[in-house]
Write an enzyme that holds these catalytic residues in place. Sequence first.
Site, PDB file in Angstrom:
ATOM      1  N   ALA A 136       0.971  -1.191   0.072  1.00 34.22           N
ATOM      2  CA  ALA A 136      -0.229  -0.204  -0.070  1.00 34.22           C
ATOM      3  C   ALA A 136       0.723   1.138  -0.119  1.00 34.22           C
ATOM      4  CB  ALA A 136      -0.913   0.029   1.162  1.00 34.22           C
ATOM      5  N   GLY A 143       0.746  -4.806   0.851  1.00 33.42           N
ATOM      6  CA  GLY A 143      -0.150  -4.964  -0.040  1.00 33.42           C
ATOM      7  C   GLY A 143      -0.027  -5.698  -1.238  1.00 33.42           C
ATOM      8  N   GLU A 168      -0.446  -9.201  -0.546  1.00 35.36           N
ATOM      9  CA  GLU A 168      -1.681  -9.280  -0.253  1.00 35.36           C
ATOM     10  C   GLU A 168      -2.786  -9.489  -1.677  1.00 35.36           C
ATOM     11  OE1 GLU A 168      -1.438  -6.378   2.636  1.00 35.36           O
ATOM     12  OE2 GLU A 168      -2.614  -7.744   3.978  1.00 35.36           O
ATOM     13  N   GLU A 194       4.521  -4.767   7.026  1.00 39.02           N
ATOM     14  CA  GLU A 194       4.006  -3.684   7.719  1.00 39.02           C
ATOM     15  C   GLU A 194       4.565  -3.429   9.238  1.00 39.02           C
ATOM     16  OE1 GLU A 194       2.848  -6.328   6.211  1.00 39.02           O
ATOM     17  OE2 GLU A 194       0.962  -5.609   4.945  1.00 39.02           O
TER      18      GLU A 194
HETATM   19  N1  CAA Z   1       4.647   3.268  -0.917  1.00 34.75           N
HETATM   20  C1  CAA Z   1       4.968   4.430  -1.281  1.00 34.75           C
HETATM   21  N2  CAA Z   1       6.010   4.535  -1.879  1.00 34.75           N
HETATM   22  C2  CAA Z   1       6.971   3.545  -2.174  1.00 34.75           C
HETATM   23  C3  CAA Z   1       6.624   2.197  -1.426  1.00 34.75           C
HETATM   24  C4  CAA Z   1       5.344   1.948  -0.596  1.00 34.75           C
HETATM   25  N3  CAA Z   1       5.015   0.989  -0.335  1.00 34.75           N
HETATM   26  N4  CAA Z   1       7.594   1.222  -1.777  1.00 34.75           N
HETATM   27  C5  CAA Z   1       8.360   1.968  -2.477  1.00 34.75           C
HETATM   28  N5  CAA Z   1       8.056   3.088  -2.844  1.00 34.75           N
HETATM   29  C6  CAA Z   1       8.654   4.258  -3.299  1.00 34.75           C
HETATM   30  C7  CAA Z   1       9.868   4.821  -2.573  1.00 34.75           C
HETATM   31  O1  CAA Z   1       9.597   5.900  -1.585  1.00 34.75           O
HETATM   32  C8  CAA Z   1      10.755   5.316  -3.891  1.00 34.75           C
HETATM   33  O2  CAA Z   1      10.280   6.707  -4.225  1.00 34.75           O
HETATM   34  P1  CAA Z   1      11.324   7.905  -4.506  1.00 34.75           P
HETATM   35  O3  CAA Z   1      12.199   7.813  -5.484  1.00 34.75           O
HETATM   36  O4  CAA Z   1      10.416   9.226  -4.642  1.00 34.75           O
HETATM   37  O5  CAA Z   1      12.036   8.203  -2.993  1.00 34.75           O
HETATM   38  C9  CAA Z   1      10.613   4.437  -4.888  1.00 34.75           C
HETATM   39  O6  CAA Z   1       9.484   3.750  -4.680  1.00 34.75           O
HETATM   40  C10 CAA Z   1      11.633   3.436  -4.955  1.00 34.75           C
HETATM   41  O7  CAA Z   1      11.676   2.709  -3.855  1.00 34.75           O
HETATM   42  P2  CAA Z   1      13.386   2.644  -3.123  1.00 34.75           P
HETATM   43  O8  CAA Z   1      14.107   3.994  -3.427  1.00 34.75           O
HETATM   44  O9  CAA Z   1      12.732   2.304  -1.743  1.00 34.75           O
HETATM   45  O10 CAA Z   1      13.782   1.378  -3.807  1.00 34.75           O
HETATM   46  P3  CAA Z   1      14.754   0.292  -3.165  1.00 34.75           P
HETATM   47  O11 CAA Z   1      15.304  -0.645  -4.154  1.00 34.75           O
HETATM   48  O12 CAA Z   1      15.994   1.036  -2.138  1.00 34.75           O
HETATM   49  O13 CAA Z   1      13.934  -0.468  -1.964  1.00 34.75           O
HETATM   50  C11 CAA Z   1      12.126  -1.823  -1.004  1.00 34.75           C
HETATM   51  C12 CAA Z   1      13.073  -1.336  -2.563  1.00 34.75           C
HETATM   52  C13 CAA Z   1      12.963  -2.559  -0.183  1.00 34.75           C
HETATM   53  C14 CAA Z   1      10.821  -2.549  -1.755  1.00 34.75           C
HETATM   54  C15 CAA Z   1      11.583  -0.318  -0.497  1.00 34.75           C
HETATM   55  O14 CAA Z   1      11.107   0.531  -1.597  1.00 34.75           O
HETATM   56  C16 CAA Z   1      10.625  -0.682   0.477  1.00 34.75           C
HETATM   57  O15 CAA Z   1      10.923  -1.205   1.695  1.00 34.75           O
HETATM   58  N6  CAA Z   1       9.301  -0.235   0.185  1.00 34.75           N
HETATM   59  C17 CAA Z   1       8.251  -0.544   1.366  1.00 34.75           C
HETATM   60  C18 CAA Z   1       7.618  -1.831   1.353  1.00 34.75           C
HETATM   61  C19 CAA Z   1       6.614  -1.802   2.601  1.00 34.75           C
HETATM   62  O16 CAA Z   1       7.112  -1.660   3.584  1.00 34.75           O
HETATM   63  N7  CAA Z   1       5.636  -2.272   2.069  1.00 34.75           N
HETATM   64  C20 CAA Z   1       4.361  -2.369   2.896  1.00 34.75           C
HETATM   65  C21 CAA Z   1       3.393  -1.042   2.860  1.00 34.75           C
HETATM   66  S1  CAA Z   1       2.110  -1.079   3.996  1.00 34.75           S
HETATM   67  C22 CAA Z   1       1.017  -2.055   3.464  1.00 34.75           C
HETATM   68  O17 CAA Z   1       0.966  -2.587   2.596  1.00 34.75           O
HETATM   69  C23 CAA Z   1      -0.267  -2.098   4.389  1.00 34.75           C
HETATM   70  C24 CAA Z   1      -1.073  -3.304   3.913  1.00 34.75           C
HETATM   71  O18 CAA Z   1      -1.010  -4.502   4.487  1.00 34.75           O
HETATM   72  C25 CAA Z   1      -2.155  -3.188   3.072  1.00 34.75           C
END
Ligand code: CAA
Length: 255
Positions: free
Chosen positions: A63, A106, A109, A129
């Site tokens: 998400a 998400g 999911e 999460e």
């Molecule tokens: N939401 C918003 N933006 C996201 C995102 C997310 N879930 N995942 C990645 N992005 C964005 C980053 O912020 C980044 O944007 P900017 O260039 O503007 O900074 C861009 O995508 C590229 O990401 P990274 O620079 O972080 O890329 P990376 O290769 O260094 O890392 C990753 C990749 C490990 C997937 C890392 O992006 C990450 O940890 N993302 C979040 C994963 C996460 O926590 N997901 C769960 C979300 S909460 C949820 O999903 C709730 C639910 O159950 C419904």
Amino acid sequence: MQIVDFEQKGRVAVVTLNRPEALNALNYQTMTELSALIVQIDRNPEIAVTVITGAGRAFAAGADIKEMAGRDVADMYLNDYFAGWDAFAACRKPVIAAVNGFALGGGCELAMMCDLIIASDKAKFGQPEIKLGVTPGMGGSIRLTKAIGKAKAMDMVLTGRMIDAAEADRIGLVSRVAPHDELMTVAMEAAETIAGYGLPAILAAKEMVGRALELPTTEGVRFERRLFTALFATEDQKEGMAAFAEKRPPQFKDR
Ligand code: CAA
């Protein structure tokens, strides 16, 4: 600008999450577009199966954290922020997730809402999460536990660790793993195989396997028997069995 792309290839809908700059993070717009699209697909008699994938290096990295960050409980609860995902999961036709990269939170999911998960050998799955001070919120705690059991689900949900495609395959999270460059070919082959059958049997098969996760065994067997019996009212059942006896390929009509 539109986020979710759609293309029809014969009886297969190919849907692509196209927000690669944010690793296809699932914002409200993505959910709204995708749930509206899947309702149209469900109603379209020319489409039997959907393949969903992501543009770039992610299937979906969860998400949209930036969109959610500032929300409060009233906003999340009263607006039922994730309700659109229930519409997606209610699709009656098979959906294949072709997981091309990160499927986190998400994103994992969403893949689990699909019926088959075909993973690239570079795919990564996780429910991270907890690292954000929350938990899965799009059905992960229940779908993951039903898919892989308590021991593995607790490990993923409590530690937030990512697993690779080989581990996902070993623990039964995915249906198949394909070499990265062949992912869409393998997913399309599976989709076309399913789409080659008659829709009444396809819908019944999806529905009964889905219900197997919800019902006690005796009820599930009864439910299966009712749908199985009902299929004897279809032309496709007559055609499928006649074609077998006559040693020829069947010509299903979705009737
Ligand atoms: N939401 C918003 N933006 C996201 C995102 C997310 N879930 N995942 C990645 N992005 C964005 C980053 O912020 C980044 O944007 P900017 O260039 O503007 O900074 C861009 O995508 C590229 O990401 P990274 O620079 O972080 O890329 P990376 O290769 O260094 O890392 C990753 C990749 C490990 C997937 C890392 O992006 C990450 O940890 N993302 C979040 C994963 C996460 O926590 N997901 C769960 C979300 S909460 C949820 O999903 C709730 C639910 O159950 C419904």
